[in-house]
Design an enzyme around this catalytic site. Structure first.
Site, mmCIF file in Angstrom:
data_model
loop_
_atom_site.group_PDB
_atom_site.id
_atom_site.type_symbol
_atom_site.label_atom_id
_atom_site.label_comp_id
_atom_site.label_asym_id
_atom_site.label_seq_id
_atom_site.Cartn_x
_atom_site.Cartn_y
_atom_site.Cartn_z
ATOM 1 N N ARG A 84 40.061 47.986 39.396
ATOM 2 C CA ARG A 84 40.087 47.374 40.803
ATOM 3 C C ARG A 84 41.437 46.537 40.783
ATOM 4 N NH1 ARG A 84 35.320 43.279 41.945
ATOM 5 N NH2 ARG A 84 36.335 42.017 40.892
ATOM 6 N N LYS A 186 41.108 42.423 46.398
ATOM 7 C CA LYS A 186 40.957 40.992 46.127
ATOM 8 C C LYS A 186 42.499 40.398 46.000
ATOM 9 C CE LYS A 186 37.672 39.123 42.670
ATOM 10 N NZ LYS A 186 36.667 38.828 43.446
ATOM 11 N N GLU A 222 29.023 40.539 53.893
ATOM 12 C CA GLU A 222 28.955 39.621 52.415
ATOM 13 C C GLU A 222 29.501 38.236 52.688
ATOM 14 O OE1 GLU A 222 32.047 40.548 49.440
ATOM 15 O OE2 GLU A 222 33.304 41.490 50.789
HETATM 16 C C1 LIG Z 1 35.139 38.939 43.622
HETATM 17 C C2 LIG Z 1 34.463 38.979 44.977
HETATM 18 C C3 LIG Z 1 33.054 39.532 45.007
HETATM 19 C C4 LIG Z 1 32.487 39.338 43.606
HETATM 20 O O1 LIG Z 1 32.709 40.734 43.034
HETATM 21 P P1 LIG Z 1 32.116 40.664 41.278
HETATM 22 O O2 LIG Z 1 33.172 41.840 40.770
HETATM 23 O O3 LIG Z 1 31.015 41.133 41.193
HETATM 24 O O4 LIG Z 1 32.706 39.636 40.625
HETATM 25 C C5 LIG Z 1 32.321 39.677 46.116
HETATM 26 N N1 LIG Z 1 33.037 39.501 47.300
HETATM 27 C C6 LIG Z 1 34.376 39.010 47.360
HETATM 28 C C7 LIG Z 1 34.859 38.999 48.760
HETATM 29 C C8 LIG Z 1 34.881 38.899 46.258
HETATM 30 O O5 LIG Z 1 36.292 38.476 46.361
#
Ligand SMILES: *Cc1c(COP(=O)(O)O)cnc(C)c1O
Length: 340
Positions: A84, A186, A222
């Site tokens: 990722r 991210k 989300e």
């Molecule tokens: C990091 C993140 C998540 C969760 O991702 P994981 O890989 O399960 O830790 C969900 N939504 C957003 C916007 C994030 O930045």
């Protein structure tokens, strides 16, 4: 640096506790990434004109190392974080950080800071790899120099403190992401835009917000940094990928539910009405694993789920996920990497 032997493991919160070392590597122009080094955890120097401070070329990851009952230290799906991170770099016009190097940095930093991995079920060592454009730049262009830095900090175990469901507010005044945008990346710029809405929700007694899709303002996407799930009539639903973060916990929950619990999982758009009429709701992310949602608010309409108790299916998924992460449940997945 704090002394690992003075940490009160029973009262870990989520503030930054400095650990022994952090890792830094640089890439200048077309040169390869430098060998990199572990340095004492501490401040770094940046020009005020650094790309990341002005135009936001910055990405990160979040993963955790945990101690099992037998005392060994394990990583969970760190190859997926490496993948990722590469994807995020690509989206942000940043150079790839070699996957193999990423994985060995993660292993090494945990070994360096092994005394900071909390005891069994007291918490996790949170690992935060970052990459920033760090040279001085005035034009809105990609940087010519990049810094890759990884630090760690021990964080309290969400579950040690019981599993009280949270309350969330459905926010219809801000969209965190749009189609063809950066919602699945991210990157640092994805978070501050939502902060004032989440802060407002916290003022009103909620833990945070759920954001809606940018086209119809009708489908749940989300939370700020957690994916969303709901259960209706023994089927698990979660928003399809696209504008949301492809969470590694999200994927783990989907696989556990389908393959271990044999409960169907549907990835699709989930309307506000569908969410409000669900039997159970929860959110997922690395730090908390799974957090049950006991109440959703939408425009002064409050809906309580399962009498504000963790639902049966949520509880089952939670137990299996945590059991797998702590090597306590035999399973068909290869998600655990034990440090030698
Ligand atoms: C990091 C993140 C998540 C969760 O991702 P994981 O890989 O399960 O830790 C969900 N939504 C957003 C916007 C994030 O930045």
């Amino acid at each position: 640096m704090s002394n690992a032997f003075q940490i009160d493991w029973d009262n870990l919160g989520c503030q930054i506790i400095p650990t022994k070392t952090m890792y830094i590597s640089k890439k200048i122009g077309t040169q390869a990434w430098s060998e990199g080094e572990f340095k004492a955890f501490g401040k770094i120097e940046l020009s005020p004109a650094a790309q990341v401070l002005n135009y936001g070329q910055g990405i990160f990851e979040g993963l955790k190392a945990q101690r099992t009952k037998s005392g060994s230290v394990v990583l969970f799906r760190h190859e997926d974080n490496a993948r990722r991170f590469l994807q995020s770099a690509l989206s942000m016009s940043m150079p790839p950080f070699p996957e193999k190097k990423f994985l060995s940095v993660i292993e090494e930093i945990v070994k360096e800071n092994i005394n900071y991995v909390p005891p069994y079920k007291k918490g996790v060592l949170y690992i935060r790899p970052c990459m920033w454009g760090t040279d001085e730049i005035l034009n809105v262009t990609p940087a010519n120099e990049y810094t890759f830095l990884t630090y760690t900090t021990p964080v309290g175990y969400y579950l040690g403190k019981g599993i009280t469901p949270i309350k969330l507010d459905i926010c219809d005044t801000h969209h965190r992401a749009a189609p063809k945008g950066m919602g699945s990346t991210k990157t640092i710029g994805n978070y501050p835009g939502a902060m004032r809405f989440a802060e407002q929700a916290r003022t009103n007694g909620y833990k945070g917000c759920l954001y809606l899709d940018a086209i119809e303002n009708r489908y749940i996407e989300e939370a700020e940094a957690a994916n969303f799930f709901c259960v209706k009539d023994n089927v698990l639903y979660t928003p399809a990928l696209g504008t949301i973060m492809p969470g590694i916990t999200r994927d783990s929950v989907i696989q556990i539910t389908k393959n271990i619990l044999n409960i169907p999982v549907v990835e699709k758009s989930i309307s506000i009405d569908e969410a409000l009429s669900a039997d159970e709701c929860f959110c997922t992310g690395t730090l908390a694993s799974i957090v049950s949602v006991g109440l959703l608010n939408y425009k002064n309409r409050q809906v309580i789920f399962n009498n504000f108790e963790v639902g049966d299916i949520t509880k089952k998924i939670m137990e299996i996920l945590i059991g797998i992460q702590l090597c306590e449940i035999e399973n068909q997945f290869s998600w655990i990497h034990t440090l030698e």
